[in-house]
Design a protein around this motif. Sequence first.
Motif, PDB file in Angstrom:
ATOM      1  N   GLY A 260       0.802  -1.256  -0.177  1.00  0.00           N
ATOM      2  CA  GLY A 260       0.034   0.051  -0.014  1.00  0.00           C
ATOM      3  C   GLY A 260       0.932   1.346  -0.047  1.00  0.00           C
ATOM      4  N   GLY A 261       1.868   1.174   0.705  1.00  0.00           N
ATOM      5  CA  GLY A 261       2.603   2.388   0.779  1.00  0.00           C
ATOM      6  C   GLY A 261       3.320   2.688  -0.409  1.00  0.00           C
ATOM      7  N   ALA A 262       3.856   1.501  -1.242  1.00  0.00           N
ATOM      8  CA  ALA A 262       4.540   1.706  -2.366  1.00  0.00           C
ATOM      9  C   ALA A 262       3.480   2.402  -3.281  1.00  0.00           C
ATOM     10  CB  ALA A 262       5.074   0.457  -2.947  1.00  0.00           C
ATOM     11  N   TYR A 263       2.362   1.764  -3.384  1.00  0.00           N
ATOM     12  CA  TYR A 263       1.373   2.288  -4.315  1.00  0.00           C
ATOM     13  C   TYR A 263       0.976   3.978  -4.334  1.00  0.00           C
ATOM     14  CZ  TYR A 263      -3.082   2.930  -6.856  1.00  0.00           C
ATOM     15  OH  TYR A 263      -3.946   3.382  -7.500  1.00  0.00           O
ATOM     16  N   LEU A 264       1.013   4.241  -3.051  1.00  0.00           N
ATOM     17  CA  LEU A 264       0.782   5.586  -2.626  1.00  0.00           C
ATOM     18  C   LEU A 264       2.023   6.618  -3.294  1.00  0.00           C
ATOM     19  CD1 LEU A 264      -1.115   5.512   0.707  1.00  0.00           C
ATOM     20  CD2 LEU A 264      -1.890   5.890  -1.257  1.00  0.00           C
ATOM     21  N   LEU A 265       3.121   5.908  -2.877  1.00  0.00           N
ATOM     22  CA  LEU A 265       4.230   6.574  -3.339  1.00  0.00           C
ATOM     23  C   LEU A 265       4.297   6.733  -5.078  1.00  0.00           C
ATOM     24  CD1 LEU A 265       7.234   5.141  -0.989  1.00  0.00           C
ATOM     25  CD2 LEU A 265       6.008   7.425  -0.807  1.00  0.00           C
ATOM     26  N   TRP A 266       4.011   5.711  -5.664  1.00  0.00           N
ATOM     27  CA  TRP A 266       3.799   5.750  -6.856  1.00  0.00           C
ATOM     28  C   TRP A 266       2.762   6.693  -7.482  1.00  0.00           C
ATOM     29  CZ3 TRP A 266      -0.232   4.258 -10.131  1.00  0.00           C
ATOM     30  CH2 TRP A 266       0.113   4.078 -11.642  1.00  0.00           C
ATOM     31  N   MET A 267       1.879   6.906  -6.919  1.00  0.00           N
ATOM     32  CA  MET A 267       0.736   7.960  -7.474  1.00  0.00           C
ATOM     33  C   MET A 267       1.245   9.188  -7.172  1.00  0.00           C
ATOM     34  SD  MET A 267      -2.971   6.337  -6.166  1.00  0.00           S
ATOM     35  CE  MET A 267      -3.633   7.801  -6.716  1.00  0.00           C
ATOM     36  N   GLY A 268       1.948   9.544  -5.774  1.00  0.00           N
ATOM     37  CA  GLY A 268       2.524  10.699  -5.622  1.00  0.00           C
ATOM     38  C   GLY A 268       3.663  11.030  -6.843  1.00  0.00           C
ATOM     39  N   VAL A 269       4.550  10.233  -7.212  1.00  0.00           N
ATOM     40  CA  VAL A 269       5.712  10.478  -8.156  1.00  0.00           C
ATOM     41  C   VAL A 269       4.935  10.992  -9.381  1.00  0.00           C
ATOM     42  CG1 VAL A 269       7.469   9.433  -9.637  1.00  0.00           C
ATOM     43  CG2 VAL A 269       7.248   9.206  -7.081  1.00  0.00           C
ATOM     44  N   ASN A 270       3.829   9.818  -9.934  1.00  0.00           N
ATOM     45  CA  ASN A 270       3.240  10.281 -10.924  1.00  0.00           C
ATOM     46  C   ASN A 270       2.439  11.774 -11.119  1.00  0.00           C
ATOM     47  OD1 ASN A 270       3.890   8.151 -12.153  1.00  0.00           O
ATOM     48  ND2 ASN A 270       1.807   6.914 -11.807  1.00  0.00           N
ATOM     49  N   LEU A 271       1.986  12.095  -9.988  1.00  0.00           N
ATOM     50  CA  LEU A 271       1.197  13.567  -9.761  1.00  0.00           C
ATOM     51  C   LEU A 271       2.361  14.568 -10.049  1.00  0.00           C
ATOM     52  CD1 LEU A 271      -1.251  13.237  -7.090  1.00  0.00           C
ATOM     53  CD2 LEU A 271      -1.688  13.811  -9.505  1.00  0.00           C
ATOM     54  N   TRP A 272       3.637  14.442  -9.563  1.00  0.00           N
ATOM     55  CA  TRP A 272       4.697  15.376  -9.610  1.00  0.00           C
ATOM     56  C   TRP A 272       5.420  15.429 -11.069  1.00  0.00           C
ATOM     57  CZ3 TRP A 272       7.712  19.046  -7.497  1.00  0.00           C
ATOM     58  CH2 TRP A 272       7.486  19.569  -6.181  1.00  0.00           C
ATOM     59  N   ARG A 273       5.274  14.062 -11.615  1.00  0.00           N
ATOM     60  CA  ARG A 273       5.914  14.232 -12.985  1.00  0.00           C
ATOM     61  C   ARG A 273       4.909  14.801 -14.046  1.00  0.00           C
ATOM     62  NH1 ARG A 273       7.172   8.151 -14.701  1.00  0.00           N
ATOM     63  NH2 ARG A 273       7.411   9.069 -16.491  1.00  0.00           N
TER      64      ARG A 273
ATOM     65  N   LEU B  21       1.358  15.057  -1.037  1.00  0.00           N
ATOM     66  CA  LEU B  21       0.475  14.605   0.103  1.00  0.00           C
ATOM     67  C   LEU B  21       0.274  13.006   0.026  1.00  0.00           C
ATOM     68  CD1 LEU B  21      -2.582  16.925   0.474  1.00  0.00           C
ATOM     69  CD2 LEU B  21      -0.852  16.691   2.107  1.00  0.00           C
ATOM     70  N   MET B  22       0.241  12.728  -1.293  1.00  0.00           N
ATOM     71  CA  MET B  22       0.270  11.216  -1.724  1.00  0.00           C
ATOM     72  C   MET B  22       1.629  10.662  -1.096  1.00  0.00           C
ATOM     73  SD  MET B  22      -2.335   9.555  -2.812  1.00  0.00           S
ATOM     74  CE  MET B  22      -4.034  10.080  -3.725  1.00  0.00           C
ATOM     75  N   LEU B  23       2.714  11.282  -1.413  1.00  0.00           N
ATOM     76  CA  LEU B  23       3.915  10.593  -1.106  1.00  0.00           C
ATOM     77  C   LEU B  23       4.154  10.830   0.685  1.00  0.00           C
ATOM     78  CD1 LEU B  23       6.363  12.839  -3.476  1.00  0.00           C
ATOM     79  CD2 LEU B  23       6.041  10.299  -3.109  1.00  0.00           C
ATOM     80  N   GLY B  24       3.496  11.749   1.240  1.00  0.00           N
ATOM     81  CA  GLY B  24       3.688  11.676   2.862  1.00  0.00           C
ATOM     82  C   GLY B  24       2.868  10.560   3.300  1.00  0.00           C
ATOM     83  N   PHE B  25       1.499  10.546   2.614  1.00  0.00           N
ATOM     84  CA  PHE B  25       0.614   9.346   3.005  1.00  0.00           C
ATOM     85  C   PHE B  25       1.175   7.888   2.788  1.00  0.00           C
ATOM     86  CE2 PHE B  25      -3.023  12.112   1.810  1.00  0.00           C
ATOM     87  CZ  PHE B  25      -3.421  12.240   3.234  1.00  0.00           C
ATOM     88  N   GLY B  26       2.047   7.711   1.852  1.00  0.00           N
ATOM     89  CA  GLY B  26       2.727   6.303   1.557  1.00  0.00           C
ATOM     90  C   GLY B  26       3.825   6.396   2.321  1.00  0.00           C
ATOM     91  N   THR B  27       4.637   7.134   2.775  1.00  0.00           N
ATOM     92  CA  THR B  27       5.832   7.152   3.613  1.00  0.00           C
ATOM     93  C   THR B  27       5.429   6.937   5.258  1.00  0.00           C
ATOM     94  OG1 THR B  27       7.144   9.077   2.391  1.00  0.00           O
ATOM     95  CG2 THR B  27       7.668   8.524   4.528  1.00  0.00           C
ATOM     96  N   LEU B  28       4.372   7.491   5.654  1.00  0.00           N
ATOM     97  CA  LEU B  28       3.730   7.357   6.962  1.00  0.00           C
ATOM     98  C   LEU B  28       3.253   5.918   7.064  1.00  0.00           C
ATOM     99  CD1 LEU B  28       1.809  10.447   7.777  1.00  0.00           C
ATOM    100  CD2 LEU B  28       3.756   9.884   8.613  1.00  0.00           C
ATOM    101  N   LEU B  29       2.712   5.269   5.898  1.00  0.00           N
ATOM    102  CA  LEU B  29       2.162   4.148   6.031  1.00  0.00           C
ATOM    103  C   LEU B  29       3.407   3.206   6.131  1.00  0.00           C
ATOM    104  CD1 LEU B  29      -0.336   2.027   5.852  1.00  0.00           C
ATOM    105  CD2 LEU B  29       0.089   2.140   3.278  1.00  0.00           C
ATOM    106  N   LEU B  30       4.396   3.455   5.254  1.00  0.00           N
ATOM    107  CA  LEU B  30       5.521   2.562   5.229  1.00  0.00           C
ATOM    108  C   LEU B  30       6.209   2.524   6.637  1.00  0.00           C
ATOM    109  CD1 LEU B  30       7.021   3.042   1.867  1.00  0.00           C
ATOM    110  CD2 LEU B  30       5.859   0.956   2.761  1.00  0.00           C
ATOM    111  N   ALA B  31       6.119   3.917   7.257  1.00  0.00           N
ATOM    112  CA  ALA B  31       6.987   4.004   8.707  1.00  0.00           C
ATOM    113  C   ALA B  31       6.266   3.494   9.807  1.00  0.00           C
ATOM    114  CB  ALA B  31       7.330   5.457   8.725  1.00  0.00           C
ATOM    115  N   SER B  32       4.874   3.531   9.596  1.00  0.00           N
ATOM    116  CA  SER B  32       3.980   2.956  10.795  1.00  0.00           C
ATOM    117  C   SER B  32       4.306   1.626  11.167  1.00  0.00           C
ATOM    118  CB  SER B  32       2.590   3.293  10.526  1.00  0.00           C
ATOM    119  OG  SER B  32       2.251   2.154   9.513  1.00  0.00           O
ATOM    120  N   ARG B  33       4.049   1.232  12.651  1.00  0.00           N
ATOM    121  CA  ARG B  33       4.612   0.199  13.270  1.00  0.00           C
ATOM    122  C   ARG B  33       3.300  -0.608  13.473  1.00  0.00           C
ATOM    123  NH1 ARG B  33       9.214   1.577  17.763  1.00  0.00           N
ATOM    124  NH2 ARG B  33      10.791   2.778  16.329  1.00  0.00           N
TER     125      ARG B  33
END
Length: 204
Positions: A77-90, A191-203
């Motif tokens: 899930g985190g990887a998918y949100l990061l991918w969406m964030g990168v696409n929006l930036w691109r 924001l998508m990058l942030g959501f993805g990062t938080l999801l990956l970092a959460s315990r």
Amino acid sequence: MNILLAVAAIHAVVLVIPGPDVLLVSQTALARTRRAALLAGLGVVLGISVWAALALLGIGLLFGAFPWIHGVVKVAGGAYLLWMGVNLWRSSAGPDAQAAPVQAPLSDLAALRAGFLTNISNPKAAVFFGSVFSGVLGAQAGGSLKLAAFLLIVGLSAGWFALVATGMSAAPMQRAYLRARRVVDRVAGSLMLGFGTLLLASRE
């Protein structure tokens, strides 16, 4: 009735808090079409339906017994949100980012899939629904009460995302988006990058 009202109140609060689902539907409504936004919202509702149904079946117990399953879902899930964030930036960095009226057309299936994957990729939804059903409904809740709560959550979700899609796709909103498209897409991407990062970092 009081139990269902409590479920409705809790879910309504969670729905209106900005997150990946609301962000996706809003950005789709602004940059694409109302139809695409409605389908993205429908995809989100389908994801919510899956998580709610799994919560009723006890997926929280499964995550507790096999933590690695939760970890796999969280990483995906985190990887998918990061991918969406990168696409929006691109997309915001292209030479025609401010000139084009809207982004490229989005097929019905692609819009539906984007909404579904955005929601289903967040295992925190399972934790939330598990806590709602176990904490509010109680372990002794009957099948009819659980079904009523499930239908209530799905109905509220459908109504909310239909409202977001319709409101954000209104002509004045889209004109405002066109005037600040590069900034809006970069904020959404961040924001998508942030959501993805938080999801990956959460315990949890």
